[in-house]
Write a protein that holds these residues in place. Structure first.
Motif, PDB file in Angstrom:
ATOM      1  N   LYS B  46       0.834  -1.196   0.000  1.00  0.00           N
ATOM      2  CA  LYS B  46       0.000   0.000   0.000  1.00  0.00           C
ATOM      3  C   LYS B  46       0.869   1.246   0.000  1.00  0.00           C
ATOM      4  O   LYS B  46       0.621   2.197  -0.733  1.00  0.00           O
ATOM      5  N   LEU B  92      -7.999   1.079   4.931  1.00  0.00           N
ATOM      6  CA  LEU B  92      -7.828   0.771   3.508  1.00  0.00           C
ATOM      7  C   LEU B  92      -8.167  -0.686   3.206  1.00  0.00           C
ATOM      8  O   LEU B  92      -8.507  -1.032   2.080  1.00  0.00           O
ATOM      9  N   PRO B 117      -7.617   7.277  -1.730  1.00  0.00           N
ATOM     10  CA  PRO B 117      -7.852   5.894  -2.147  1.00  0.00           C
ATOM     11  C   PRO B 117      -9.224   5.750  -2.799  1.00  0.00           C
ATOM     12  O   PRO B 117     -10.182   6.398  -2.369  1.00  0.00           O
ATOM     13  N   TYR B 130      -5.212   4.418  -6.107  1.00  0.00           N
ATOM     14  CA  TYR B 130      -4.915   5.655  -5.390  1.00  0.00           C
ATOM     15  C   TYR B 130      -4.771   6.745  -6.430  1.00  0.00           C
ATOM     16  O   TYR B 130      -4.079   6.572  -7.424  1.00  0.00           O
TER      17      TYR B 130
END
Lengths: 206, 228
Positions: B46, B92, B117, B130
């Motif tokens: 991420k 997330l 996001p 993103y």
């Protein structure tokens, strides 16, 4: 002899093109070389150890729940492989995503456990598993070679067909879109079987 | 083994119980011992995607070099206090639930850009990504998209640099109205459009819907920061 267990499945007794086992995943993961390679490796590990474990247990397994025991052993091994891939080669495990789980349903594994490991000694069974995994991996890589080269113009994600050849860049070439779809894998497997049988006359049905 | 009858019911039941317990213990131990490593991998991925969305190379620039702050916004675009970076990252993992709970993660870069996001549905399964906006909250600095099962060579092309770089420099506002950016079949005609992927129309539609709906959720935040 052990060596025959190992080499037999590579050609004369290949799981995909002779035993016709494990076709399903051969269609799914052969769009690119890299997933095909890792899938091949994973299947080698799982077939080898599934054969080994089942062969060690073979005298104590009640025959009525034989298939269930096989399924539990195979599923447990696949989950272990999946966990290790996620922990140590995360990128690759992402690429394979659901296909790792689908190793459980790969007919080669159960086929070999049922046909070989339940009636043979552990070491022979282990070699048989490695051999069949290798035979599977070899076909996967051959299919993936053609699909990636003509479908994406790359091999292991390295560009082989120059960008400048493409129509978009003023060239004459474009990728063969159908190579990316499963039917093409079936056709390539068919061609491999055809070529293989024309060299091995004893495999031809009368 | 000879003295047991391996096909008696009692033996079968005991065999099954022992087998299940052994396998369960084995899997549980493996899972627990590898868990922290796996979580670390996911978190790293991420972070790398956020860095990449900001137009930096994740190989050379680390998350800490680029991002100043990870924050959680409420519906009105104000930062919710008391949310740690770990909270934002764990949100997330399930953006749907987070958005429904009125919590919107945002990452503020040191150069004033923000990373938002986004998630949506492609043709075969979920897509997510993103999107990084310049300090004007209008121009796209970069975008990273990923998917779980789009068709390789067609819809799955959304993960390629070629597609993602075509979003850079596009704008999401037309005057005061949020129009988002869409992938247009037949080629981009204005600064809110990029070329769609031929053969990947359904995935492109999914990308359009994903960007539009998710950016709308951040509208109050974008408006506040735009006027500053």
């Amino acid at each position: 002899m052990n060596l025959k267990n190992l080499t037999g499945p590579l050609s004369a007794n290949n799981p995909i093109i002779v035993q016709i086992l494990g076709i399903c995943s051969a269609l799914a993961v052969t769009v690119k070389m890299e997933p095909a390679f890792v899938m091949g490796l994973s299947v080698i590990v799982v077939t080898a150890f599934a054969n080994l474990v089942m062969s060690l247990l073979r005298k104590g397994i009640p025959s009525r729940i034989r298939i269930i025991v096989q399924l539990v052993v195979i599923a447990a091994l696949v989950i272990l492989v999946d966990q290790f891939l996620k922990a140590f080669v995360y990128d690759v495990s992402k690429q394979l995503s659901v296909y790792v789980g689908l190793i459980i349903t790969n007919c080669i594994i159960m086929g070999r456990v049922e046909a070989y490991a339940l009636g043979n000694k552990p070491w022979d069974s282990f070699m048989d598993g490695v051999g069949n995994g290798l035979g599977y991996a070899a076909i996967l890589l051959i299919v993936a070679f053609f699909r990636e080269l003509f479908g994406s113009g790359t091999l292991f994600d390295i560009r082989i067909i120059p960008e400048s050849w493409y129509i978009a860049n003023g060239g004459f070439y474009s990728n063969v879109g159908i190579m990316l779809f499963p039917p093409m894998a079936l056709i390539i497997v068919g061609v491999i079987i055809w070529v293989h049988r024309s060299f091995n006359k004893d495999l031809q049905e009368k | 083994m000879a003295k047991f009858n391996v096909n008696s019911n009692a033996y079968i039941i005991i065999y099954s119980i022992v087998m299940v317990v052994v396998v369960a213990v084995l899997l549980a131990v493996t899972s627990l011992s590898l868990q922290s490593r796996q979580n670390e991998n996911m978190l790293n991925e991420k972070r790398q995607q956020i860095v990449k969305a900001l137009g930096e190379n994740p190989e050379t620039a680390s998350y800490a070099d680029v991002v100043a702050e990870a924050a959680m916004l409420d519906k009105g675009g104000k930062a919710i206090s008391g949310k740690s970076e770990a909270d934002v990252f764990s949100a997330l993992n399930d953006l749907t639930a987070s958005f429904e709970a009125g919590e919107f993660p945002v990452f503020k870069a040191k150069n004033g850009c923000v990373v938002i996001p986004v998630y949506g549905a492609g043709l075969w399964g979920p897509i997510w990504g993103y999107i990084a906006l310049e300090p004007d909250m209008n121009t796209i600095k970069g975008i990273v998209m990923d998917h779980s099962g789009e068709t390789p060579g067609l819809g799955a092309e959304i993960t390629t640099d070629k597609v993602q770089s075509s979003f850079v420099g596009k704008t999401i506002f037309e005057g005061a109205e949020l129009v988002s950016v869409s992938m247009r079949k037949g080629g981009a005609t204005n600064n809110h459009e990029v070329d769609a992927i031929s053969g990947g129309t359904k995935t492109c539609d999914g990308v359009n819907a994903m960007l539009k709906t998710c950016l709308e959720d951040y509208l109050p935040y974008l408006n506040t920061n735009k006027s500053n």
